[in-house]
Enzyme design. Sequence first.
Site, PDB file in Angstrom:
ATOM      1  N   GLU A 155     -23.368  -0.291 -44.256  1.00 25.07           N
ATOM      2  CA  GLU A 155     -23.443  -1.458 -43.378  1.00 25.07           C
ATOM      3  C   GLU A 155     -23.901  -1.115 -41.977  1.00 25.07           C
ATOM      4  O   GLU A 155     -24.504  -1.949 -41.280  1.00 25.07           O
ATOM      5  CB  GLU A 155     -22.072  -2.154 -43.322  1.00 25.07           C
ATOM      6  CG  GLU A 155     -21.699  -2.922 -44.577  1.00 25.07           C
ATOM      7  CD  GLU A 155     -20.990  -2.075 -45.615  1.00 25.07           C
ATOM      8  OE1 GLU A 155     -20.428  -2.649 -46.553  1.00 25.07           O
ATOM      9  OE2 GLU A 155     -21.017  -0.826 -45.495  1.00 25.07           O
ATOM     10  N   ALA A 213     -24.232  -6.964 -50.518  1.00 27.18           N
ATOM     11  CA  ALA A 213     -24.240  -8.405 -50.269  1.00 27.18           C
ATOM     12  C   ALA A 213     -25.532  -9.032 -50.790  1.00 27.18           C
ATOM     13  O   ALA A 213     -26.518  -8.344 -51.054  1.00 27.18           O
ATOM     14  CB  ALA A 213     -24.087  -8.681 -48.780  1.00 27.18           C
ATOM     15  N   GLU A 215     -16.551  -1.542 -51.975  1.00 24.00           N
ATOM     16  CA  GLU A 215     -15.283  -2.146 -51.573  1.00 24.00           C
ATOM     17  C   GLU A 215     -14.602  -2.834 -52.759  1.00 24.00           C
ATOM     18  O   GLU A 215     -13.376  -2.785 -52.894  1.00 24.00           O
ATOM     19  CB  GLU A 215     -15.508  -3.125 -50.420  1.00 24.00           C
ATOM     20  CG  GLU A 215     -15.865  -2.405 -49.118  1.00 24.00           C
ATOM     21  CD  GLU A 215     -16.163  -3.352 -47.980  1.00 24.00           C
ATOM     22  OE1 GLU A 215     -15.489  -3.272 -46.950  1.00 24.00           O
ATOM     23  OE2 GLU A 215     -17.102  -4.176 -48.130  1.00 24.00           O
ATOM     24  N   GLY A 257     -20.276  -3.841 -50.134  1.00 25.19           N
ATOM     25  CA  GLY A 257     -19.251  -4.632 -50.799  1.00 25.19           C
ATOM     26  C   GLY A 257     -19.018  -4.204 -52.230  1.00 25.19           C
ATOM     27  O   GLY A 257     -17.916  -4.396 -52.772  1.00 25.19           O
TER      28      GLY A 257
END
Length: 470
Positions: free
Chosen positions: A123, A61, A103, A100
Amino acid sequence: MSVHYQRHGNIGVIQIANPPVNALSHAVRSGLVDALKEGVADADAKALVVLADGRTFIAGADIREFGKPPQAPLLPDVINQLEACPKPLIAALHGTALGGGLEVALGCHYRVALAGTRVGLPEVKLGLLPGAGGTQRLPRLVGVERALEMITSGRFVEAEEALEAGIIDAISSAETPLEAGLAVAQAVLADNSMARVTGQLPAPAANPQAISAMLERLHQDAAELFSPFRIVEAVEASVTAESLQDGLRRERELFLACMDSPQRAGLIHLFFAARSPHVVPGVEKADAFKHVALIGEDPLFERLQKAAQKAGITLTSAPDNATELCLLAPNAARESGTALPTIALENIGISRGSDSALSLIVAENGSMVELVNLSAEPLTQQRAALTLKALRLNVVVSRQQSLLNTLQLASQQATASDRQTALEQASVGIAKNGFCYRESDIDLLAVEVLGYPRHLGGPHRQSTLKDTPL
């Protein structure tokens, strides 16, 4: 532009350029959606590749957006659109694909990585869980047990393990992500392969033993933490949910619960605290000393010697005409008549009353060192701190009095049950006396060196919260 689209022959390439780590900012998320639409609409593009410029794929992020209201498109929606791409979609990874970033890769149909790539979902270290499908797609590839271990630990996984586990499909010997991605795309087209959509894979097999074992381990090792238990719930949902979309909804609920947790706020506070504790406020255009004399003997000196060549710093055992800075081991005699900046090395809790302008406090666990400015010019302290950082030490700068010694003394004088309170009270005194450049430096040292509970964010943060009226 953060993301742009370009066709190479019959392969469309979606290229992310958001230095330094290609973080998933709002501009990147929007750019991915726009570039994907462009690639899908491009009739001459038979397959698409997603890759990133610079030294890494997407490393997570964008920290500049932490604490701000989220802006559409949200990452889960972006990844759902990637996964629904009607053309084969290949992620070409290099450097790291974290949080992310992984992901996003899991939302693509194929994943190829350059040698040395590492992937992970870290995370949990910020009191969160993967909130864009990581807890639902990863178990479909690697199973419940490995997914639980990876996500609750937040560890980075080397490319070889990722290949063995099925997280990536190939390790490429290509020089660049573009070469690797184009090669895989052409191979997919040549084989007329069907897109392998992670979200359409069968739900992972139920593994109640792995769930029970992880819960037992967490209750034993991390009972006070919030997000690891929510991670278990989310991964379990990948098995029990009736569909991927149901699992994603449950993941989002648990992610938002973590976002609301005070632990998340405390851990992110420490994340920011660790970014620049070596910086002396108000000093600009400083650079490291390049010639340092290590006077005497100390175990720390061995660590410095190992890092010196890569840092471009020359270390000697005595001052010479080129020496710019001296580091004086405990019990070593200071060179008489030298006017060179000198750092007196001290072990935590043991002061030798040196007349050096700078003092370096070293803890037994060696995780961090504190550079205290007793009488040096701020520029000199900054240059010394940059030197130590270049020599691979985690440095916190302070002034007048050691933060570590003050905290250590308060901790030693308190009973075990009162230790946290004693550290909180000591932190207030440190801040009031102006010994720290940043109050967050107190928290960082207390957590990393003295074992103050990480999820609380540090003693000064806690003392501030307690003083805040409800």
